[in-house]
Design a protein around this motif. Structure first.
Motif, short mmCIF file in Angstrom:
data_model
loop_
_atom_site.label_atom_id
_atom_site.label_comp_id
_atom_site.label_asym_id
_atom_site.label_seq_id
_atom_site.Cartn_x
_atom_site.Cartn_y
_atom_site.Cartn_z
N LEU A 18 0.84 -1.21 0.00
CA LEU A 18 0.00 0.00 0.00
C LEU A 18 0.87 1.25 0.00
N ILE A 19 1.89 1.28 0.83
CA ILE A 19 2.78 2.44 0.89
C ILE A 19 3.51 2.63 -0.43
N ALA A 20 4.10 1.56 -0.95
CA ALA A 20 4.84 1.66 -2.21
C ALA A 20 3.92 2.10 -3.35
N GLY A 46 9.66 10.92 -2.63
CA GLY A 46 9.11 9.58 -2.41
C GLY A 46 9.58 8.97 -1.10
N ALA A 47 10.86 9.16 -0.78
CA ALA A 47 11.38 8.63 0.47
C ALA A 47 10.71 9.30 1.67
N LEU A 48 10.54 10.61 1.61
CA LEU A 48 9.88 11.32 2.71
C LEU A 48 8.41 10.92 2.84
N GLY A 73 9.37 2.55 5.96
CA GLY A 73 8.69 3.46 5.05
C GLY A 73 9.66 4.13 4.09
N LEU A 74 10.83 4.51 4.59
CA LEU A 74 11.85 5.11 3.75
C LEU A 74 12.27 4.15 2.63
N CYS A 75 12.51 2.91 2.98
CA CYS A 75 12.90 1.90 1.97
C CYS A 75 11.79 1.67 0.96
N LEU A 76 10.56 1.63 1.41
CA LEU A 76 9.45 1.42 0.50
C LEU A 76 9.26 2.63 -0.42
N GLY A 82 12.17 3.84 -7.43
CA GLY A 82 12.94 2.98 -8.32
C GLY A 82 12.04 2.40 -9.40
N ALA A 83 10.84 2.01 -9.03
CA ALA A 83 9.87 1.54 -10.02
C ALA A 83 9.49 2.66 -10.96
#
Length: 96
Positions: A18-20, A46-48, A73-76, A82-83
């Motif tokens: 959902l987050i990504a 996006g990271a924030l 969340g940062l990684c997602l 990246g996508a």
């Protein structure tokens, strides 16, 4: 090891998708609505957004501390950008 497997399950099958997905859609909207915006800012935004969503979405990383939720969340968020960049590269190759 069980904690790591549970966290991976939550990220991949739970609210992590959902987050990504939300970050990816917002990045596409930013690109469309603000074409003059420099696209180098999109991964940071996006990271924030991922950090923010990781902290406010209920049941994300259940039983984990705020730091783990923020890092997840940062990684997602970065994964979603990246996508975004991958789709951008595919589209530019199709034009050529």
């Amino acid at each position: 090891m069980d904690e790591m497997m549970e966290l991976m399950h939550q990220l991949l099958l739970g609210n992590g998708i959902l987050i990504a997905g939300c970050v990816y859609v917002c990045a596409e909207l930013l690109k469309t609505l603000l074409p003059r915006m420099n696209s180098t800012w999109i991964p940071l935004i996006g990271a924030l957004m991922g950090v923010l969503l990781g902290l406010i979405i209920p049941d994300f990383s259940v039983g984990q501390g705020m730091l783990v939720k923020a890092i997840s969340g940062l990684c997602l968020g970065w994964a979603a950008t990246g996508a975004f960049e991958s789709v951008k590269c595919i589209k530019s190759r199709q034009r050529n």
